[in-house]
Design a protein around this motif. Structure first.
Motif, PDB file in Angstrom:
ATOM      1  N   ASN A   1       0.840  -1.189   0.000  1.00 42.86           N
ATOM      2  CA  ASN A   1       0.000   0.000   0.000  1.00 42.86           C
ATOM      3  C   ASN A   1       0.877   1.241   0.000  1.00 42.86           C
ATOM      4  N   ALA A   2       0.476   2.210  -0.763  1.00 43.52           N
ATOM      5  CA  ALA A   2       1.177   3.492  -0.784  1.00 43.52           C
ATOM      6  C   ALA A   2       0.129   4.592  -0.868  1.00 43.52           C
ATOM      7  N   SER A   3       0.295   5.618  -0.054  1.00 44.45           N
ATOM      8  CA  SER A   3      -0.628   6.746  -0.106  1.00 44.45           C
ATOM      9  C   SER A   3       0.171   8.036   0.007  1.00 44.45           C
ATOM     10  N   ARG A   4      -0.349   9.047  -0.626  1.00 38.54           N
ATOM     11  CA  ARG A   4       0.315  10.343  -0.615  1.00 38.54           C
ATOM     12  C   ARG A   4      -0.759  11.409  -0.452  1.00 38.54           C
ATOM     13  N   GLU A   5      -0.547  12.296   0.476  1.00 39.93           N
ATOM     14  CA  GLU A   5      -1.492  13.384   0.706  1.00 39.93           C
ATOM     15  C   GLU A   5      -0.844  14.693   0.298  1.00 39.93           C
ATOM     16  N   ALA A   6      -1.565  15.417  -0.503  1.00 39.14           N
ATOM     17  CA  ALA A   6      -1.054  16.730  -0.916  1.00 39.14           C
ATOM     18  C   ALA A   6      -1.524  17.763   0.100  1.00 39.14           C
TER      19      ALA A   6
ATOM     20  N   SER B   1       4.527  23.306   1.068  1.00 39.92           N
ATOM     21  CA  SER B   1       5.508  22.268   0.779  1.00 39.92           C
ATOM     22  C   SER B   1       5.343  21.030   1.644  1.00 39.92           C
ATOM     23  N   SER B   2       4.349  21.005   2.489  1.00 43.51           N
ATOM     24  CA  SER B   2       4.201  19.835   3.360  1.00 43.51           C
ATOM     25  C   SER B   2       3.390  18.751   2.647  1.00 43.51           C
ATOM     26  N   ARG B   3       3.994  17.667   2.468  1.00 35.99           N
ATOM     27  CA  ARG B   3       3.345  16.491   1.879  1.00 35.99           C
ATOM     28  C   ARG B   3       3.602  15.299   2.785  1.00 35.99           C
ATOM     29  N   ALA B   4       2.587  14.517   2.941  1.00 35.95           N
ATOM     30  CA  ALA B   4       2.735  13.320   3.764  1.00 35.95           C
ATOM     31  C   ALA B   4       2.610  12.102   2.848  1.00 35.95           C
ATOM     32  N   SER B   5       3.507  11.184   2.997  1.00 36.26           N
ATOM     33  CA  SER B   5       3.415   9.938   2.239  1.00 36.26           C
ATOM     34  C   SER B   5       3.606   8.769   3.191  1.00 36.26           C
ATOM     35  N   GLU B   6       2.947   7.712   2.846  1.00 34.50           N
ATOM     36  CA  GLU B   6       2.987   6.543   3.710  1.00 34.50           C
ATOM     37  C   GLU B   6       3.048   5.293   2.842  1.00 34.50           C
ATOM     38  N   GLN B   7       3.881   4.355   3.196  1.00 36.59           N
ATOM     39  CA  GLN B   7       3.987   3.095   2.475  1.00 36.59           C
ATOM     40  C   GLN B   7       3.976   1.953   3.481  1.00 36.59           C
ATOM     41  N   SER B   8       3.306   0.885   3.093  1.00 38.79           N
ATOM     42  CA  SER B   8       3.296  -0.289   3.969  1.00 38.79           C
ATOM     43  C   SER B   8       3.312  -1.556   3.113  1.00 38.79           C
ATOM     44  N   ILE B   9       3.964  -2.534   3.636  1.00 37.55           N
ATOM     45  CA  ILE B   9       4.054  -3.837   2.983  1.00 37.55           C
ATOM     46  C   ILE B   9       3.610  -4.879   4.002  1.00 37.55           C
ATOM     47  N   ALA B  10       2.723  -5.773   3.555  1.00 37.37           N
ATOM     48  CA  ALA B  10       2.236  -6.816   4.454  1.00 37.37           C
ATOM     49  C   ALA B  10       2.268  -8.163   3.720  1.00 37.37           C
TER      50      ALA B  10
END
Length: 158
Positions: A100-105, A109-118
C-alpha cells in the motif's frame, strides 16, 4: 448351392462379429486413456484406404462417432472430479502479499506519504469432517463408473 451360400454368409457374419469384438476391445483399451488417442482417430488418408482392414475401419468409425466422443469427454470430466475430490485429503497452503502506498497533498511544501508492505502465509488441514470427504470421493468414483458404463453402452450401440 444355397447351402454353400449360407455357409459363406455364416462365416462372413462370424468373421465380422469377431472383428467387431476385437476392434471394440482395442478401441476400448485406447479410449480408457484419453491422453493417448489411437491412430484411427487421427483420420484416414487416401493411401490408407488401400490397406484398410475391418478392425481399422471399425476403430475409425468408433472414434469418429459423436456419441463416442461425448462419452470419452464425460469420462475425462468425471476423472477430473475424482482428482478434485482427492484434493480434500491434502493440506492447503495459502500465501498473500499486499503493498500500500498513499500520498497526501498539503498546502505549501508539506506532503505526507505513507507506504506499507504486508505478507501472510498459512497452512490448514482438515483432520475430521464427519465423512464428507469420503462421501464426496465415493460419489465422484460412482459418477466415473457410470460414465464408463455409458461409454460401453455407446460403443455397443455404435
Amino acid at each position: 448351392m444355397k447351402n454353400l451360400q449360407k455357409r459363406i454368409a455364416a462365416l462372413c457374419t462370424n468373421a465380422y462379429l469377431g472383428a467387431v469384438l476385437l476392434a471394440g476391445s482395442q478401441a476400448m483399451a485406447q479410449m480408457q486413456s484419453p491422453a493417448n488417442p489411437s491412430a484411427a482417430c487421427a483420420g484416414l488418408q487416401a493411401a490408407d484406404l488401400m490397406q484398410l482392414t475391418l478392425p481399422m475401419a471399425l476403430d475409425h468409425a468408433l472414434c469418429a462417432n459423436p456419441g463416442m466422443r461425448q462419452a470419452m469427454a464425460a469420462i475425462a470430466e468425471r476423472q477430473a472430479g475424482v482428482d478434485l475430490a482427492q484434493t480434500g485429503y491434502r493440506p492447503r497452503f495459502n500465501a498473500g502479499a499486499a503493498i500500500n502506498a498513499s500520498r497526501e497533498a498539503g498546502a505549501g511544501s508539506s506532503r505526507a506519504s505513507e507506504q506499507s508492505i504486508a505478507g501472510s502465509i498459512g497452512l490448514s488441514w482438515v483432520l475430521f469432517d464427519f465423512g464428507l470427504r469420503d462421501a464426496t470421493l465415493a460419489q465422484s468414483r460412482a459418477q466415473l463408473s457410470g460414465a464408463m458404463a455409458n461409454l460401453s453402452n455407446t460403443q455397443l450401440n455404435a
